[in-house]
Design a protein around this motif. Structure first.
Motif, PDB file in Angstrom:
ATOM      1  N   ASP A   3      42.488  36.419  32.309  1.00  0.00           N
ATOM      2  CA  ASP A   3      41.329  37.047  32.938  1.00  0.00           C
ATOM      3  C   ASP A   3      40.675  37.883  32.057  1.00  0.00           C
ATOM      4  O   ASP A   3      41.161  38.871  31.668  1.00  0.00           O
ATOM      5  CB  ASP A   3      41.627  37.877  34.418  1.00  0.00           C
ATOM      6  CG  ASP A   3      41.903  36.844  35.428  1.00  0.00           C
ATOM      7  OD1 ASP A   3      41.670  35.683  35.258  1.00  0.00           O
ATOM      8  OD2 ASP A   3      42.803  37.145  36.241  1.00  0.00           O
ATOM      9  N   GLN A 144      41.383  44.861  35.393  1.00  0.00           N
ATOM     10  CA  GLN A 144      40.062  44.154  35.507  1.00  0.00           C
ATOM     11  C   GLN A 144      39.072  45.491  35.800  1.00  0.00           C
ATOM     12  O   GLN A 144      38.122  45.805  35.509  1.00  0.00           O
ATOM     13  CB  GLN A 144      39.882  43.077  36.455  1.00  0.00           C
ATOM     14  CG  GLN A 144      40.612  41.897  35.658  1.00  0.00           C
ATOM     15  CD  GLN A 144      40.397  40.707  36.623  1.00  0.00           C
ATOM     16  OE1 GLN A 144      39.533  40.580  37.154  1.00  0.00           O
ATOM     17  NE2 GLN A 144      41.511  40.123  36.779  1.00  0.00           N
ATOM     18  N   ARG A 161      32.918  38.040  33.943  1.00  0.00           N
ATOM     19  CA  ARG A 161      34.139  37.824  34.291  1.00  0.00           C
ATOM     20  C   ARG A 161      34.412  36.291  33.544  1.00  0.00           C
ATOM     21  O   ARG A 161      33.584  35.240  33.975  1.00  0.00           O
ATOM     22  CB  ARG A 161      34.468  37.711  35.845  1.00  0.00           C
ATOM     23  CG  ARG A 161      35.878  37.581  36.134  1.00  0.00           C
ATOM     24  CD  ARG A 161      36.072  37.835  37.694  1.00  0.00           C
ATOM     25  NE  ARG A 161      35.395  38.938  38.237  1.00  0.00           N
ATOM     26  CZ  ARG A 161      35.882  40.279  38.366  1.00  0.00           C
ATOM     27  NH1 ARG A 161      37.350  40.098  38.039  1.00  0.00           N
ATOM     28  NH2 ARG A 161      35.329  41.093  38.754  1.00  0.00           N
ATOM     29  N   GLN A 163      37.704  33.142  31.908  1.00  0.00           N
ATOM     30  CA  GLN A 163      39.095  32.827  31.651  1.00  0.00           C
ATOM     31  C   GLN A 163      39.205  32.411  30.197  1.00  0.00           C
ATOM     32  O   GLN A 163      38.098  31.934  29.786  1.00  0.00           O
ATOM     33  CB  GLN A 163      39.586  31.785  32.586  1.00  0.00           C
ATOM     34  CG  GLN A 163      39.445  31.881  34.228  1.00  0.00           C
ATOM     35  CD  GLN A 163      41.013  32.669  34.295  1.00  0.00           C
ATOM     36  OE1 GLN A 163      42.055  32.025  33.747  1.00  0.00           O
ATOM     37  NE2 GLN A 163      40.880  33.683  35.033  1.00  0.00           N
TER      38      GLN A 163
END
Length: 184
Positions: A3, A144, A161, A163
């Motif tokens: 993440d 995060q 945000r 991946q």
């Protein structure tokens, strides 16, 4: 794949300060990536420049122009044939060519006006903003939140945000054309 939390800054100095603050807060330097994101359309994906083969907003252009050429050509040929006694055998040919040209130009009236809603919704989401971007790969939700709080405290804007993989300070699978997912 990790993440990733990313934030935009205006200046390189801000990026340097954010990188140092992330490292001080326990984030591994190899899991932090910072780079400049170009304006949409200027990522040089194609040999002659640009990001896309065809603009999403112009997706209907070939069909519209084709319909205009066919309709205009048919009407022009019919008018040319009707005036063949005056214009001779070239009348239908010239009429078809002129009609096709006028028809292709007339098809432009179907273009979307500035500010008008997109029919297919391709341009509904805002593209990634240009500027300096710093990204950090996070192991869990707590990291995060720490990254968001730290970057926000330093003045970062437009949090994302994602991946992906940051390897030795390089976000190896970053796609500048992907639509950003807001983190806040």
């Amino acid at each position: 794949m990790s993440d990733i939390i990313a934030g935009h800054f205006q200046l390189q100095q801000q990026i340097d300060e954010a990188r140092a603050a992330l490292v001080r807060d326990g984030f591994a330097e190899a899991r932090i990536s910072a780079f400049y994101v170009n304006q949409p359309g200027q990522h040089d994906v194609y040999e002659y420049g640009g990001d896309r083969d065809i603009s999403p907003g112009a997706k209907d252009t070939p069909q519209g122009v084709g319909k205009g050429v066919v309709a205009g050509g048919a009407i022009g040929a019919a008018i040319g044939a009707a005036t063949a006694l005056v214009t001779g055998p070239a009348g239908p040919v010239v009429g078809a060519l002129v009609g096709a040209h006028v028809g292709s130009l007339y098809s432009l009236h179907n273009m979307k006006e500035a500010g008008e809603a997109e029919r297919g919704g391709e341009n509904r989401l805002e593209p990634r903003r240009p500027g300096m971007l710093i990204a950090v790969a996070c192991a869990d939700a707590a990291e995060q939140e720490r990254a968001l709080a730290l970057l926000g405290g330093l003045g970062a804007e437009h949090f994302e945000r994602a991946q992906g993989d940051i390897v030795d300070g390089d976000w190896v699978d970053f796609d500048p054309l992907s639509l950003p997912v807001p983190a806040r």
